[in-house]
Scaffold this motif. Structure first.
Motif, PDB file in Angstrom:
ATOM      1  N   LEU A 152      28.857  56.936  56.744  1.00 55.18           N
ATOM      2  CA  LEU A 152      29.423  56.660  58.063  1.00 55.18           C
ATOM      3  C   LEU A 152      28.441  57.141  59.118  1.00 55.18           C
ATOM      4  CD1 LEU A 152      33.021  58.035  57.393  1.00 55.18           C
ATOM      5  CD2 LEU A 152      32.104  55.777  56.832  1.00 55.18           C
ATOM      6  N   VAL A 153      28.276  56.356  60.192  1.00 53.17           N
ATOM      7  CA  VAL A 153      27.279  56.673  61.208  1.00 53.17           C
ATOM      8  C   VAL A 153      27.938  56.746  62.578  1.00 53.17           C
ATOM      9  CG1 VAL A 153      25.034  56.077  62.170  1.00 53.17           C
ATOM     10  CG2 VAL A 153      25.609  55.354  59.844  1.00 53.17           C
ATOM     11  N   GLU A 154      27.604  57.796  63.310  1.00 54.27           N
ATOM     12  CA  GLU A 154      28.052  57.956  64.697  1.00 54.27           C
ATOM     13  C   GLU A 154      26.875  57.673  65.617  1.00 54.27           C
ATOM     14  OE1 GLU A 154      29.870  61.347  67.751  1.00 54.27           O
ATOM     15  OE2 GLU A 154      29.440  61.844  65.652  1.00 54.27           O
ATOM     16  N   TYR A 155      27.089  56.823  66.612  1.00 57.32           N
ATOM     17  CA  TYR A 155      26.044  56.489  67.578  1.00 57.32           C
ATOM     18  C   TYR A 155      26.409  57.049  68.949  1.00 57.32           C
ATOM     19  CZ  TYR A 155      24.593  53.124  64.012  1.00 57.32           C
ATOM     20  OH  TYR A 155      24.197  52.534  62.836  1.00 57.32           O
ATOM     21  N   GLU A 156      25.378  57.366  69.726  1.00 54.14           N
ATOM     22  CA  GLU A 156      25.596  57.797  71.093  1.00 54.14           C
ATOM     23  C   GLU A 156      26.052  56.617  71.944  1.00 54.14           C
ATOM     24  OE1 GLU A 156      21.845  59.054  72.646  1.00 54.14           O
ATOM     25  OE2 GLU A 156      20.955  57.068  72.507  1.00 54.14           O
ATOM     26  N   ASP A 157      26.577  56.914  73.146  1.00 60.52           N
ATOM     27  CA  ASP A 157      26.872  55.857  74.100  1.00 60.52           C
ATOM     28  C   ASP A 157      25.557  55.236  74.563  1.00 60.52           C
ATOM     29  OD1 ASP A 157      29.578  56.410  73.940  1.00 60.52           O
ATOM     30  OD2 ASP A 157      29.515  57.821  75.629  1.00 60.52           O
ATOM     31  N   ARG A 158      25.604  53.964  74.878  1.00 65.71           N
ATOM     32  CA  ARG A 158      24.393  53.302  75.348  1.00 65.71           C
ATOM     33  C   ARG A 158      23.962  53.872  76.696  1.00 65.71           C
ATOM     34  NH1 ARG A 158      22.486  49.507  72.255  1.00 65.71           N
ATOM     35  NH2 ARG A 158      23.833  48.432  70.766  1.00 65.71           N
ATOM     36  N   VAL A 159      22.633  54.047  76.855  1.00 64.08           N
ATOM     37  CA  VAL A 159      22.046  54.546  78.098  1.00 64.08           C
ATOM     38  C   VAL A 159      21.154  53.433  78.647  1.00 64.08           C
ATOM     39  CG1 VAL A 159      20.646  56.331  79.176  1.00 64.08           C
ATOM     40  CG2 VAL A 159      22.104  56.895  77.209  1.00 64.08           C
ATOM     41  N   GLY A 160      21.676  52.672  79.599  1.00 64.86           N
ATOM     42  CA  GLY A 160      20.898  51.573  80.166  1.00 64.86           C
ATOM     43  C   GLY A 160      20.487  50.579  79.098  1.00 64.86           C
ATOM     44  N   ASP A 161      19.222  50.189  79.133  1.00 64.95           N
ATOM     45  CA  ASP A 161      18.689  49.242  78.157  1.00 64.95           C
ATOM     46  C   ASP A 161      17.973  49.929  77.001  1.00 64.95           C
ATOM     47  OD1 ASP A 161      19.593  47.047  79.591  1.00 64.95           O
ATOM     48  OD2 ASP A 161      17.784  46.942  80.823  1.00 64.95           O
ATOM     49  N   ALA A 162      18.053  51.256  76.938  1.00 66.48           N
ATOM     50  CA  ALA A 162      17.353  51.993  75.884  1.00 66.48           C
ATOM     51  C   ALA A 162      18.031  51.779  74.536  1.00 66.48           C
ATOM     52  CB  ALA A 162      17.320  53.480  76.218  1.00 66.48           C
ATOM     53  N   PRO A 163      17.277  51.805  73.443  1.00 56.88           N
ATOM     54  CA  PRO A 163      17.889  51.732  72.114  1.00 56.88           C
ATOM     55  C   PRO A 163      18.877  52.868  71.905  1.00 56.88           C
ATOM     56  CG  PRO A 163      15.510  51.430  71.976  1.00 56.88           C
ATOM     57  CD  PRO A 163      15.801  51.881  73.375  1.00 56.88           C
ATOM     58  N   ARG A 164      19.951  52.585  71.190  1.00 56.22           N
ATOM     59  CA  ARG A 164      20.983  53.581  70.942  1.00 56.22           C
ATOM     60  C   ARG A 164      20.613  54.429  69.731  1.00 56.22           C
ATOM     61  NH1 ARG A 164      27.195  51.886  69.797  1.00 56.22           N
ATOM     62  NH2 ARG A 164      26.085  50.628  68.256  1.00 56.22           N
ATOM     63  N   GLN A 165      20.772  55.743  69.855  1.00 53.43           N
ATOM     64  CA  GLN A 165      20.418  56.668  68.785  1.00 53.43           C
ATOM     65  C   GLN A 165      21.598  56.929  67.861  1.00 53.43           C
ATOM     66  OE1 GLN A 165      17.707  58.393  67.793  1.00 53.43           O
ATOM     67  NE2 GLN A 165      16.431  58.922  69.538  1.00 53.43           N
ATOM     68  N   ALA A 166      21.327  57.091  66.576  1.00 54.09           N
ATOM     69  CA  ALA A 166      22.295  57.637  65.634  1.00 54.09           C
ATOM     70  C   ALA A 166      22.285  59.154  65.792  1.00 54.09           C
ATOM     71  CB  ALA A 166      21.933  57.251  64.204  1.00 54.09           C
ATOM     72  N   VAL A 167      23.444  59.744  66.049  1.00 58.14           N
ATOM     73  CA  VAL A 167      23.502  61.181  66.325  1.00 58.14           C
ATOM     74  C   VAL A 167      24.126  61.974  65.184  1.00 58.14           C
ATOM     75  CG1 VAL A 167      23.508  60.894  68.821  1.00 58.14           C
ATOM     76  CG2 VAL A 167      25.682  60.893  67.598  1.00 58.14           C
ATOM     77  N   ASP A 168      24.809  61.295  64.271  1.00 55.96           N
ATOM     78  CA  ASP A 168      25.385  62.006  63.126  1.00 55.96           C
ATOM     79  C   ASP A 168      25.657  61.002  62.018  1.00 55.96           C
ATOM     80  OD1 ASP A 168      26.315  64.058  61.584  1.00 55.96           O
ATOM     81  OD2 ASP A 168      28.271  64.203  62.547  1.00 55.96           O
ATOM     82  N   ALA A 169      25.670  61.481  60.795  1.00 52.60           N
ATOM     83  CA  ALA A 169      25.978  60.636  59.639  1.00 52.60           C
ATOM     84  C   ALA A 169      26.607  61.485  58.557  1.00 52.60           C
ATOM     85  CB  ALA A 169      24.716  59.945  59.113  1.00 52.60           C
ATOM     86  N   VAL A 170      27.584  60.917  57.887  1.00 49.78           N
ATOM     87  CA  VAL A 170      28.271  61.598  56.788  1.00 49.78           C
ATOM     88  C   VAL A 170      28.339  60.647  55.604  1.00 49.78           C
ATOM     89  CG1 VAL A 170      30.472  62.512  55.972  1.00 49.78           C
ATOM     90  CG2 VAL A 170      29.656  63.124  58.244  1.00 49.78           C
ATOM     91  N   THR A 171      27.840  61.090  54.463  1.00 53.96           N
ATOM     92  CA  THR A 171      27.929  60.290  53.241  1.00 53.96           C
ATOM     93  C   THR A 171      29.161  60.715  52.459  1.00 53.96           C
ATOM     94  OG1 THR A 171      25.531  59.993  53.109  1.00 53.96           O
ATOM     95  CG2 THR A 171      26.789  59.680  51.078  1.00 53.96           C
ATOM     96  N   LEU A 172      30.024  59.756  52.147  1.00 52.48           N
ATOM     97  CA  LEU A 172      31.233  60.067  51.403  1.00 52.48           C
ATOM     98  C   LEU A 172      30.876  60.621  50.030  1.00 52.48           C
ATOM     99  CD1 LEU A 172      33.509  56.992  52.254  1.00 52.48           C
ATOM    100  CD2 LEU A 172      33.296  59.184  53.452  1.00 52.48           C
ATOM    101  N   GLN A 173      31.651  61.578  49.596  1.00 52.63           N
ATOM    102  CA  GLN A 173      31.364  62.255  48.331  1.00 52.63           C
ATOM    103  C   GLN A 173      31.552  61.298  47.159  1.00 52.63           C
ATOM    104  OE1 GLN A 173      33.785  65.718  47.656  1.00 52.63           O
ATOM    105  NE2 GLN A 173      32.173  66.745  46.501  1.00 52.63           N
ATOM    106  N   GLY A 174      30.612  61.336  46.237  1.00 46.85           N
ATOM    107  CA  GLY A 174      30.692  60.483  45.067  1.00 46.85           C
ATOM    108  C   GLY A 174      30.275  59.053  45.371  1.00 46.85           C
ATOM    109  N   THR A 175      30.326  58.200  44.378  1.00 44.78           N
ATOM    110  CA  THR A 175      29.983  56.793  44.537  1.00 44.78           C
ATOM    111  C   THR A 175      31.206  55.935  44.269  1.00 44.78           C
ATOM    112  OG1 THR A 175      29.254  56.637  42.226  1.00 44.78           O
ATOM    113  CG2 THR A 175      27.578  57.162  43.890  1.00 44.78           C
ATOM    114  N   VAL A 176      31.121  54.692  44.706  1.00 45.02           N
ATOM    115  CA  VAL A 176      32.206  53.734  44.514  1.00 45.02           C
ATOM    116  C   VAL A 176      31.752  52.701  43.486  1.00 45.02           C
ATOM    117  CG1 VAL A 176      33.750  52.076  45.626  1.00 45.02           C
ATOM    118  CG2 VAL A 176      32.906  54.064  46.915  1.00 45.02           C
ATOM    119  N   ASP A 177      32.519  52.516  42.430  1.00 48.34           N
ATOM    120  CA  ASP A 177      32.206  51.519  41.409  1.00 48.34           C
ATOM    121  C   ASP A 177      32.949  50.225  41.737  1.00 48.34           C
ATOM    122  OD1 ASP A 177      30.647  53.354  39.960  1.00 48.34           O
ATOM    123  OD2 ASP A 177      32.421  54.121  38.924  1.00 48.34           O
ATOM    124  N   ILE A 178      32.193  49.119  41.821  1.00 52.42           N
ATOM    125  CA  ILE A 178      32.781  47.833  42.181  1.00 52.42           C
ATOM    126  C   ILE A 178      32.495  46.836  41.065  1.00 52.42           C
ATOM    127  CG2 ILE A 178      32.995  46.077  43.975  1.00 52.42           C
ATOM    128  CD1 ILE A 178      31.599  47.949  45.882  1.00 52.42           C
TER     129      ILE A 178
END
Length: 219
Positions: A152-178
């Protein structure tokens, strides 16, 4: 072979500072794998400004770990990661020079397509609203079952025309079998609902080299 018979390179790398889709992540790096084998890259990045000048005080991080060998690209498919920048001049990054530190072939046992992941609400409908983001819809279009990691990725609010930064990320524990040719919904823990703006998923394969994966840097 004819004079004008040009073959596409089996591997191409590209960086997009700002997506043309306002709902898509900015600052993505894509490895297009045109070969017939799965690939696990380790990439290194040199950040540059709009004039192409190197920004030596800027540190580059990745959400999924394509710079640490934690992302694989199935044959004939893409592997995508999101970059984030820190340090003096981080807001000035408009280009990235990508270097391949290593490229390991991996056996993906019939996997030829990346997993598809979308944010879903309580009705399992696709959503782009963090407040409605209660689950992750995963689609496996391969003829074989796969194991998937979800971040899961959290992004900052957009600042003008600048690219938006990823400010936090959380990987869910374990893997998912599909199972092959199927889909799954993974419901989020209550403590992370409404906080994140996007989701990334990647195929997980047994680690072959190095023997132990390097530790994940915080996003």
């Amino acid at each position: 072979m004819g004079l004008f018979n040009r073959r596409k390179p089996p591997i191409t790398l590209s960086y997009v500072p700002k997506s043309t889709d306002p709902d898509a992540p900015d600052q993505t790096v894509t490895l297009r794998n045109g070969s017939e084998v799965g690939l696990r890259p380790v990439l290194r990045f040199v950040p540059r400004d709009v004039y192409g000048r190197e920004l030596p005080n800027v540190e580059v991080g990745t959400v999924l770990g394509i710079d640490r060998g934690e992302v694989v690209a199935p044959p004939g498919a893409n592997a995508v990661d999101v970059l984030h920048f820190h340090g003096q001049g981080a807001r000035n990054v408009r280009g990235v020079e990508v270097h391949v530190e290593s490229m390991e072939q991996v056996d993906l046992d019939g996997v030829v397509a990346p997993v598809e992941a979308v944010m879903v609400d309580l009705e399992e409908r696709a959503t782009l609203e963090p407040a409605e983001f209660w689950g992750v819809g995963l689609v496996n279009r391969n003829e074989v079952p796969i194991s998937v990691g979800v971040t899961l990725v959290e992004y900052e609010d957009r600042v003008g025309d600048a690219p938006r930064q990823a400010v936090d990320a959380v990987t869910l524990q374990g893997t998912v079998d599909i199972a092959s040719q199927s889909h799954e919904v993974v419901w989020l823990p209550e403590e992370v609902r409404g906080r994140f703006h996007g989701v990334l998923a990647h195929v997980v394969v047994p680690w072959a080299w190095p023997a132990d994966p390097p530790p994940r840097d915080p996003a």
